[in-house]
Design a protein around this motif. Sequence first.
Motif, mmCIF file in Angstrom:
data_model
loop_
_atom_site.group_PDB
_atom_site.id
_atom_site.type_symbol
_atom_site.label_atom_id
_atom_site.label_comp_id
_atom_site.label_asym_id
_atom_site.label_seq_id
_atom_site.Cartn_x
_atom_site.Cartn_y
_atom_site.Cartn_z
ATOM 1 N N SER A 392 11.014 -21.972 26.055
ATOM 2 C CA SER A 392 11.387 -20.753 26.775
ATOM 3 C C SER A 392 11.439 -20.977 28.278
ATOM 4 O O SER A 392 12.352 -20.503 28.967
ATOM 5 N N ARG A 393 10.447 -21.712 28.792
ATOM 6 C CA ARG A 393 10.374 -21.915 30.239
ATOM 7 C C ARG A 393 11.595 -22.667 30.757
ATOM 8 O O ARG A 393 12.227 -22.261 31.738
ATOM 9 N N GLU A 394 11.958 -23.746 30.082
ATOM 10 C CA GLU A 394 13.110 -24.539 30.516
ATOM 11 C C GLU A 394 14.410 -23.736 30.400
ATOM 12 O O GLU A 394 15.287 -23.820 31.267
ATOM 13 N N THR A 395 14.517 -22.961 29.317
ATOM 14 C CA THR A 395 15.712 -22.133 29.123
ATOM 15 C C THR A 395 15.817 -21.071 30.211
ATOM 16 O O THR A 395 16.901 -20.805 30.748
ATOM 17 N N GLU A 396 14.681 -20.476 30.553
ATOM 18 C CA GLU A 396 14.667 -19.447 31.588
ATOM 19 C C GLU A 396 15.148 -20.005 32.925
ATOM 20 O O GLU A 396 15.896 -19.345 33.659
ATOM 21 N N LEU A 397 14.725 -21.220 33.241
ATOM 22 C CA LEU A 397 15.142 -21.837 34.500
ATOM 23 C C LEU A 397 16.665 -21.989 34.557
ATOM 24 O O LEU A 397 17.299 -21.717 35.583
ATOM 25 N N VAL A 398 17.254 -22.407 33.429
ATOM 26 C CA VAL A 398 18.705 -22.587 33.372
ATOM 27 C C VAL A 398 19.416 -21.246 33.519
ATOM 28 O O VAL A 398 20.407 -21.123 34.253
ATOM 29 N N ILE A 399 18.912 -20.220 32.825
ATOM 30 C CA ILE A 399 19.548 -18.900 32.875
ATOM 31 C C ILE A 399 19.450 -18.303 34.277
ATOM 32 O O ILE A 399 20.423 -17.727 34.802
ATOM 33 N N ALA A 400 18.286 -18.421 34.903
ATOM 34 C CA ALA A 400 18.123 -17.881 36.256
ATOM 35 C C ALA A 400 19.074 -18.583 37.229
ATOM 36 O O ALA A 400 19.682 -17.953 38.100
ATOM 37 N N GLU A 401 19.215 -19.882 37.046
ATOM 38 C CA GLU A 401 20.126 -20.655 37.900
ATOM 39 C C GLU A 401 21.574 -20.225 37.668
ATOM 40 O O GLU A 401 22.358 -20.056 38.613
ATOM 41 N N LEU A 402 21.930 -20.029 36.401
ATOM 42 C CA LEU A 402 23.286 -19.603 36.060
ATOM 43 C C LEU A 402 23.600 -18.233 36.648
ATOM 44 O O LEU A 402 24.691 -18.009 37.203
ATOM 45 N N ILE A 403 22.659 -17.293 36.539
ATOM 46 C CA ILE A 403 22.869 -15.954 37.099
ATOM 47 C C ILE A 403 23.045 -16.038 38.608
ATOM 48 O O ILE A 403 23.901 -15.358 39.202
ATOM 49 N N GLY A 404 22.257 -16.888 39.256
ATOM 50 C CA GLY A 404 22.374 -17.066 40.703
ATOM 51 C C GLY A 404 23.738 -17.599 41.094
ATOM 52 O O GLY A 404 24.348 -17.149 42.087
ATOM 53 N N GLU A 405 24.245 -18.564 40.314
ATOM 54 C CA GLU A 405 25.566 -19.134 40.589
ATOM 55 C C GLU A 405 26.670 -18.099 40.409
ATOM 56 O O GLU A 405 27.615 -18.027 41.210
ATOM 57 N N ARG A 406 26.541 -17.295 39.376
ATOM 58 C CA ARG A 406 27.551 -16.252 39.138
ATOM 59 C C ARG A 406 27.476 -15.181 40.220
ATOM 60 O O ARG A 406 28.488 -14.601 40.618
#
Length: 739
Positions: A392-406
């Motif tokens: 979950s932690r690693e996935t959350e990091l990717v999602i937060a990064e993706l939202i920031g990029e968008r």
Amino acid sequence: MSTAGIISSIAKSFSLSEKQVSAVAGLLEEGATIPFIARYRQERTGGLDEEQLRSIRDELEYAKLLDERKKTVLESIRQQGKLDEELEKEIQACTSLKQLEDLYLPYKPKRRTRASAAREKGLEPLAILIWEEETETGNPDEIAKDFVGGSDDTEADQNSAGSVEEALQGARDICAEWINEEVEVRNSIRSRIQKHGIMSAKATGEKDDREVFREYYDFSLKIKFLKPHQILAVNRGEREGILSADIEIPEDKVIDDIENFIITNRNSVFTEQLGSAVRDSYRRLLFPALEREARKELTEKAEEHAIQTFAENLKNLLLQAPLSSQMVMGIDPAYRTGCKVAVIDPTGRYLEGTTIFPTPPLKKIRESKETLNRLIDRHGITLIAIGNGTGSRETELVIAELIGERKEKKPDEELHYLIVNEAGASVYSASPLAKQEFPDLDAAMRGNISIARRVQDPLAELVKIDPKSIGVGLYQHDVNQPNLSRKLDDVVESCVNLVGVNVNTASSSLLTYVSGLSSSMAEKIVTYRNENGPFKERNELKKVPGVGALRFQQAAGFLRIPDSPQPFDNTAIHPESYDAAESVCKMVGISPGQIRETAHLLPLKFRDLDLDKTAESAEIGRPTLELIIENLQKPGRDPRESLPKPLLKQEVLSMSDLREDQQLEGTVRNVVDFGAFVDIGVKEDGLLHISKMSESKRIKNPHDVVSVGDIITVRIISIDPERGRISLGLVDVSDQASL
């Protein structure tokens, strides 16, 4: 006890009138459910709520159990020819099973004991001489010789004592049993255990790898100060062989008290024999039995508390505000097998799914983001729900990064994520219901769909899972499982009926908990709906095989049909009150067909209404009128809508981002005796200890301050990165208001 006596006793116990308790007993006897009685029969019960009704129900069931046990006991004693009028009166007057069993103890058929063996040797007359204490001359040994079998010329009979000491020992064994059966002696020891007993626990030396029971390796505390979680922890430690525990009371003092009660003639030649019987009875019979009884009662009370805590947490979890308008992407994190992704539309319909590998060992982050971006753009995703399991932690990091990029490219885009407790998702994924709903999907994807749907409607999705698997309890696998199941079923039933159910969209799992319905009946309703199309109005339910007058009466008010031509079908107004509701509408000059459009005007129209006169005119009780008025003003209202929404996120924190005295928002995940666990956006939940819930007053019950699902502001007190522990303090409401 007569029915009238039971009603009177329960009424007195709960400070209610006998009329109220009698009404509840009558309604339950008629087949009415607790939710139905609480909502639609307030006139008869005097406005009793569900909690009061369930307490009365439980007491009525206990009284029935006690009555059945009395009949069994009386019949057993009668068959022995030992039942007299006085004993029968004592038994009939018993108000608890413990009291009844104490009276029955002398007559209860026993397995072979030392006392029964002594009786077989003809030693009961000698025991009577010792017990009655009337022999003041002579020598006990000489008297006992008469009860010794055999002589110098013949072998002793195997059914008689072989020596004077054996005869006296056998007689003492019989006396010890009589002492054990003395109700006053047992009650005295019980009282001393409760007042002065000390629970002690020690380590056995068995390996405790995680040192879970470390604080109980050398533990000692008075029983009256024990906390429920301590009792359950000690019990578990014993079962796992890591702890040994017992109860201690001052033995010498207790034995002195028993002797003073039993020995009434110090001039008896058998005083020493009777004293020896007292000590033997206490050490071999009385204390071991009453210690077990005390441990059992402590455990039952601790379990009751744990079950109540679990129930309260479950209720708050089920009643979390739904995010029904969201287009949701669910992600079930994993490492080797990849993260399952499912897209769910606002109605909970599964649209599309795939698997990505942003986590170790593959760490295909760029490819994963490309896949997620395509899905977000294609379906207009507004919310991403991430399970809190492995990865979950690693996935959350990717999602937060993706939202920031968008966000950099589309500043106005509404896209957030939240972490969802995935407890029980795997249970659902392997269930027959999940296979029936998604026969072509694998178990992992079915579990992921459950995670996503929990965001849209926690209640509708979580009812598909055994409540014990939802993970908001403490020691839930250690407590009485039938009691736990019943309590949790009561909670789910209460929540489902509080919210109401759309009969045209509800799953069979959800319908099962509707008042008056069963699992088989729910299946029939779904089958009828599938074969005949959506229900057009409530009355159509009567066409479903098995829905008779009583079942319809119990269920109808809790089922909703938003598109029904009868506007009251989308409210909590019961069909039996439709005529009264129409009368009320006429009194205030509105059309039932226009209640949704005119709802905003109704508070003014009802403001000056004389409720008592209106109720009389409409030929209904005031509680029914108040229910009608409430639902006319808020037709189709979901009571969860007014609750705080879940905390949505766009960025992620790590332990290194935290600092002492930092304030941030978090979501309460679990509430236990000693505090609450709070998700503050890092991998580990922080502990808000009960002692840190207020700076101005002492908190006795964490539930008085926080509930599962609450969004609260907390302060970081301490951080232990190595052990993954975060200590939190609750920011006072006054402080929160100034943030």
